[in-house]
Design a protein around this motif. Sequence first.
Motif, PDB file in Angstrom:
ATOM      1  N   PRO A 205     -54.898 -50.941 -21.626  1.00 23.78           N
ATOM      2  CA  PRO A 205     -54.660 -50.488 -20.251  1.00 23.78           C
ATOM      3  C   PRO A 205     -54.428 -48.986 -20.219  1.00 23.78           C
ATOM      4  N   PHE A 206     -54.890 -48.352 -19.167  1.00 25.18           N
ATOM      5  CA  PHE A 206     -54.760 -46.902 -19.035  1.00 25.18           C
ATOM      6  C   PHE A 206     -54.102 -46.602 -17.698  1.00 25.18           C
ATOM      7  N   LEU A 207     -52.935 -45.982 -17.749  1.00 21.83           N
ATOM      8  CA  LEU A 207     -52.176 -45.724 -16.527  1.00 21.83           C
ATOM      9  C   LEU A 207     -52.270 -44.264 -16.114  1.00 21.83           C
ATOM     10  N   THR A 208     -51.926 -44.014 -14.886  1.00 20.72           N
ATOM     11  CA  THR A 208     -51.863 -42.653 -14.358  1.00 20.72           C
ATOM     12  C   THR A 208     -50.476 -42.433 -13.759  1.00 20.72           C
TER      13      THR A 208
ATOM     14  N   ILE B 246     -46.028 -44.540 -11.161  1.00 16.88           N
ATOM     15  CA  ILE B 246     -46.915 -44.993 -12.227  1.00 16.88           C
ATOM     16  C   ILE B 246     -47.754 -46.157 -11.716  1.00 16.88           C
ATOM     17  N   SER B 247     -49.043 -46.100 -11.948  1.00 19.15           N
ATOM     18  CA  SER B 247     -49.919 -47.187 -11.525  1.00 19.15           C
ATOM     19  C   SER B 247     -51.082 -47.315 -12.500  1.00 19.15           C
ATOM     20  N   PHE B 248     -51.632 -48.508 -12.557  1.00 11.95           N
ATOM     21  CA  PHE B 248     -52.833 -48.728 -13.363  1.00 11.95           C
ATOM     22  C   PHE B 248     -53.515 -49.999 -12.894  1.00 11.95           C
ATOM     23  N   GLN B 249     -54.746 -50.172 -13.320  1.00 17.34           N
ATOM     24  CA  GLN B 249     -55.557 -51.341 -12.966  1.00 17.34           C
ATOM     25  C   GLN B 249     -56.075 -51.987 -14.244  1.00 17.34           C
ATOM     26  N   PRO B 250     -55.255 -52.795 -14.883  1.00 11.02           N
ATOM     27  CA  PRO B 250     -55.696 -53.421 -16.125  1.00 11.02           C
ATOM     28  C   PRO B 250     -56.772 -54.471 -15.879  1.00 11.02           C
ATOM     29  N   ILE B 251     -57.600 -54.667 -16.893  1.00  9.58           N
ATOM     30  CA  ILE B 251     -58.596 -55.745 -16.863  1.00  9.58           C
ATOM     31  C   ILE B 251     -58.156 -56.800 -17.864  1.00  9.58           C
ATOM     32  N   VAL B 252     -58.071 -58.039 -17.406  1.00 11.66           N
ATOM     33  CA  VAL B 252     -57.607 -59.142 -18.248  1.00 11.66           C
ATOM     34  C   VAL B 252     -58.656 -60.239 -18.253  1.00 11.66           C
TER      35      VAL B 252
ATOM     36  N   LEU C 294     -59.918 -60.768 -14.613  1.00  4.49           N
ATOM     37  CA  LEU C 294     -58.903 -60.506 -13.598  1.00  4.49           C
ATOM     38  C   LEU C 294     -58.599 -59.019 -13.554  1.00  4.49           C
ATOM     39  N   THR C 295     -58.446 -58.492 -12.371  1.00  7.16           N
ATOM     40  CA  THR C 295     -58.006 -57.104 -12.219  1.00  7.16           C
ATOM     41  C   THR C 295     -57.204 -56.994 -10.936  1.00  7.16           C
ATOM     42  N   GLY C 296     -56.388 -55.977 -10.864  1.00  5.94           N
ATOM     43  CA  GLY C 296     -55.542 -55.781  -9.686  1.00  5.94           C
ATOM     44  C   GLY C 296     -54.717 -54.526  -9.854  1.00  5.94           C
ATOM     45  N   ASN C 297     -54.123 -54.083  -8.778  1.00  6.08           N
ATOM     46  CA  ASN C 297     -53.284 -52.898  -8.811  1.00  6.08           C
ATOM     47  C   ASN C 297     -51.889 -53.254  -9.325  1.00  6.08           C
ATOM     48  N   VAL C 298     -51.452 -52.530 -10.335  1.00  5.75           N
ATOM     49  CA  VAL C 298     -50.142 -52.767 -10.928  1.00  5.75           C
ATOM     50  C   VAL C 298     -49.320 -51.480 -10.821  1.00  5.75           C
ATOM     51  N   SER C 299     -48.101 -51.612 -10.363  1.00  6.83           N
ATOM     52  CA  SER C 299     -47.188 -50.469 -10.303  1.00  6.83           C
ATOM     53  C   SER C 299     -45.993 -50.746 -11.205  1.00  6.83           C
ATOM     54  N   ALA C 300     -45.375 -49.677 -11.672  1.00  4.56           N
ATOM     55  CA  ALA C 300     -44.249 -49.819 -12.589  1.00  4.56           C
ATOM     56  C   ALA C 300     -42.997 -49.188 -11.989  1.00  4.56           C
ATOM     57  N   VAL C 301     -41.879 -49.861 -12.187  1.00  3.43           N
ATOM     58  CA  VAL C 301     -40.570 -49.330 -11.813  1.00  3.43           C
ATOM     59  C   VAL C 301     -39.855 -48.951 -13.104  1.00  3.43           C
TER      60      VAL C 301
ATOM     61  N   GLY D 175     -38.117 -50.897 -17.767  1.00  3.77           N
ATOM     62  CA  GLY D 175     -39.010 -50.956 -16.618  1.00  3.77           C
ATOM     63  C   GLY D 175     -39.367 -52.370 -16.229  1.00  3.77           C
ATOM     64  N   SER D 176     -40.129 -52.464 -15.179  1.00  3.19           N
ATOM     65  CA  SER D 176     -40.668 -53.749 -14.715  1.00  3.19           C
ATOM     66  C   SER D 176     -41.975 -53.473 -13.985  1.00  3.19           C
ATOM     67  N   LEU D 177     -42.816 -54.487 -13.932  1.00  2.00           N
ATOM     68  CA  LEU D 177     -44.123 -54.368 -13.293  1.00  2.00           C
ATOM     69  C   LEU D 177     -44.180 -55.183 -12.011  1.00  2.00           C
ATOM     70  N   ASP D 178     -44.967 -54.677 -11.079  1.00  2.00           N
ATOM     71  CA  ASP D 178     -45.238 -55.407  -9.841  1.00  2.00           C
ATOM     72  C   ASP D 178     -46.750 -55.454  -9.665  1.00  2.00           C
ATOM     73  N   VAL D 179     -47.292 -56.655  -9.499  1.00  4.17           N
ATOM     74  CA  VAL D 179     -48.736 -56.846  -9.431  1.00  4.17           C
ATOM     75  C   VAL D 179     -49.143 -57.163  -8.000  1.00  4.17           C
ATOM     76  N   GLY D 180     -50.136 -56.445  -7.525  1.00  5.83           N
ATOM     77  CA  GLY D 180     -50.693 -56.728  -6.205  1.00  5.83           C
ATOM     78  C   GLY D 180     -51.660 -57.909  -6.266  1.00  5.83           C
ATOM     79  N   ARG D 181     -52.470 -58.055  -5.240  1.00  5.27           N
ATOM     80  CA  ARG D 181     -53.417 -59.175  -5.182  1.00  5.27           C
ATOM     81  C   ARG D 181     -54.445 -59.051  -6.306  1.00  5.27           C
TER      82      ARG D 181
END
Length: 479
Positions: A344-347, A353-359, A380-387, A397-403
């Motif tokens: 995964p590659f984040l920006t 912090i956000s990234f779109q991993p491919i699973v 599977l792919t989707g927008n993931v943000s990190a806290v 930290g923790s992750l939050d996954v969108g649709r």
Amino acid sequence: MGMQSVAVACGALALCLALSTATNPGFVVRMTQAGLDYAQQQGIAILEKKLAQLKLPDISGNSRVLHVGKVRYEFSRLRLRDFHLPYSRITPISNVGLQVSISNAFAELDGDWRVKFLFIRDHGSFNLKIENAYMKIVLRLGSDTTGKPTISTSECSASISKVRVLFSGKLGWLYSLFHSVIESKLRKSLESKVCDNVVESVHNELQTYIRTLRVTARIDDKIGIDYSLVAPPRATAQSLDADLKGEFYSLAHRTTVPFSPLPLAFPSDHKHMVYFGASSYFFNTAGIAYHKAGALVFEITESMMPKETGFSLDTSSFSAFIPQLEEMYPNMSMKFSLSTPTAPFLTIGPGGISFQPIVDAQAYAILPNSSLAPLFLLSLTGNVSAVINVRSGRIVGSLDVGRIRLSLKDSAVGHFQLRMMQSLMNILTSNTLLPRLNARLDEGFPLPLLDRIQLSNILMRFHQNFLLLGADVHFQPRG
């Protein structure tokens, strides 16, 4: 003129080579003047205790006194009662390190005297008071071959402006006749011993302490983190910066990261004692290391499904989306194997912090003999943000996954409608995969801290390509 052109060209080439070989840090630690002042307070308190324990050598000699003649004297059992350093200042020095200036220091010591002249012998005690003492200590900062910081005393000078000696005993008056000689000898002895003590303390204690910085740390059984210095610490007018490698790596097989860290544009904020700059490179090497170590592979089985979902992971349940599944593998349990085809590659930007991993999600039917029959492979792919937060000196930290968005990569059970499976895959990932990832992220990883340092008053801000953490520090002396 031609030679000048050649010289300019050579100079430009040398500069380009220097810039091209310079290593940008993946992680930066900045100690502001407020942090240096706090460190100075702690250091001065320790130095006061050390100086109060100074062991001064005995002093003896001969002096010729008017109307008396040659006098043999001896000072012994010199005992410092206290040593106070009320005013001090620490200043960064470019290309060197730090300068500590101490003024108006004062001390008091006791001792015994013994005198002999002609056939007369006597002894007694004396009290010596030191006032208006000044010290200048220059500390050179560097790094060794392992990337650990080093510190040494490059310069030390001490001067005592005023010394007052009070003698007791029958012949105490005799010393008053040549007190300037005695005060000069005591002054020189103290000035020399003070700097000797400083050099020894820096070498034996301060150097030992700063080497408690762990330049490599084991995160778990697969991954380590590298906080080694890529260059000696840099002193500026207002701060002290340490450029660290800031790189995660596989414990089994460390490989070269296929990209380099970008320069960090540190803001000119000096409200906190210390700032940490964690670059996107730093976080992305974590993804690469875990991917190479095979740690980004997960399984979802029936036993992991929360009861409140009301869904069973079996072919009967999935037959609602894939009717032919019940015919091919009637009433059989299923499992998913999730893996990332690439790291995964984040920006990092001002928004966080956000990234779109491919699973890849491979579905299997579990046959009666426990062997696996591949059913279908989803992407599977989707927008993931990190806290991100800081707790007990660790970044957590923790992750939050969108649709989640689905696509079918392969199927052994024919074609089927993915739209109907969308909600199910959201349930599967949010109730099984995400809690496991967040549990690991909640364990966190250590910040590069010296021993017995605690952080408080945490500040967190996101900038382009890096996360900025600000904090005040508290040093806990040994009990």
